[in-house]
Design a protein around this motif. Structure first.
Motif, PDB file in Angstrom:
ATOM      1  N   GLU A   1       0.805  -1.225   0.000  1.00  0.00           N
ATOM      2  CA  GLU A   1       0.000   0.000   0.000  1.00  0.00           C
ATOM      3  C   GLU A   1       0.840   1.278   0.000  1.00  0.00           C
ATOM      4  N   ALA A   2       1.946   1.301   0.724  1.00  0.00           N
ATOM      5  CA  ALA A   2       2.757   2.519   0.836  1.00  0.00           C
ATOM      6  C   ALA A   2       3.280   3.008  -0.515  1.00  0.00           C
ATOM      7  N   THR A   3       3.503   2.086  -1.465  1.00  0.00           N
ATOM      8  CA  THR A   3       4.032   2.474  -2.775  1.00  0.00           C
ATOM      9  C   THR A   3       3.096   2.050  -3.904  1.00  0.00           C
TER      10      THR A   3
END
Length: 184
Positions: A38-40
Motif C-alpha cells: 500500500e505505501a508504494t
C-alpha cells in the motif's frame, strides 16, 4: 523495479498488446496494481508520484483509487497506449454481476468524452505481491474480473488531461490526471 518512463517501446510489442483480449488486459492490470504494498501502490497514490512503478513496456496502466477523489500528475512515455479502469472489481461471477448492475462511469480526455467498454465478467489470472492492498492475496490466483474500462491509443507529446469518474453501489472513485507525454 519500475521501468524508466523514457524507455523506448518496441512497435511490435504495442501491436501485440492491441491483440490482448480484455481478460488478458484485466489480468495484467490487476497484477500491475497488486505488485506493490500500500505505501508504494499506484492505487493508493495521492499525487501521481507512483504512477510509473512496475509499468510494462508495451502499455501504460493508470489506476483509480480505493475510494474517493485524487489529482495526479503523471509522465507517460510517448508511443504507449493507456489502459485504465473507470470502475472495476474482481471476485466470482455472482459478485461481478451484482457490481456491474450498478456500474457507471465517465471519462473525459482533453475535454472530449471517451466511451468506456463494459466487461461483464471474464476469467482472469492475477499475481499478487506480498502485502499488497489491492488483492490482499499473495501469489497467482484465478478470479472473475469486471468493470468499465478505457483503452486510449498513444497520445501525442505534450500536456493532456484525463478525468475519470466511476461508481457502483456505495463505492465511487474520481481521478483527475494531468498527463505529460514525453517526446521520443
Amino acid at each position: 523495479m519500475a521501468d524508466d518512463p523514457g524507455d523506448a517501446v518496441d512497435a511490435g510489442s504495442v501491436a501485440a498488446n492491441a491483440r490482448d483480449s480484455s481478460a488478458e488486459l484485466q489480468g495484467r492490470w490487476w497484477t500491475w496494481a497488486a505488485s506493490e504494498p500500500e505505501a508504494t501502490n499506484p492505487v493508493a497514490d495521492t499525487d501521481g508520484s507512483l504512477c510509473g512503478r512496475h509499468q510494462p513496456r508495451d502499455v501504460w496502466f493508470l489506476a483509480g483509487t480505493f475510494g474517493g477523489q485524487v489529482k495526479r500528475d503523471c509522465r507517460v512515455p510517448h508511443g504507449r497506449p493507456i489502459v485504465v479502469p473507470v470502475i472495476n472489481s474482481f471476485g466470482d461471477r455472482q459478485s461481478c454481476a451484482a457490481f456491474m448492475r450498478d456500474a457507471q462511469g465517465t471519462v473525459v480526455l482533453d475535454g472530449e468524452p471517451v466511451e468506456p467498454e463494459a466487461h461483464e465478467g471474464e476469467d482472469i489470472v492475477v499475481e499478487g505481491a506480498p502485502g499488497n492492498a489491492v488483492t490482499e492475496e499473495e501469489g497467482i490466483f484465478s478470479a472473475t474480473g469486471c468493470g468499465l474500462w478505457v483503452q486510449v491509443p498513444p497520445l501525442e507529446p505534450g500536456e493532456h488531461s484525463l478525468v475519470i469518474r466511476g461508481r457502483s453501489g456505495d463505492f465511487s472513485i474520481g481521478v483527475d490526471y494531468a498527463l505529460t507525454v514525453a517526446a521520443s
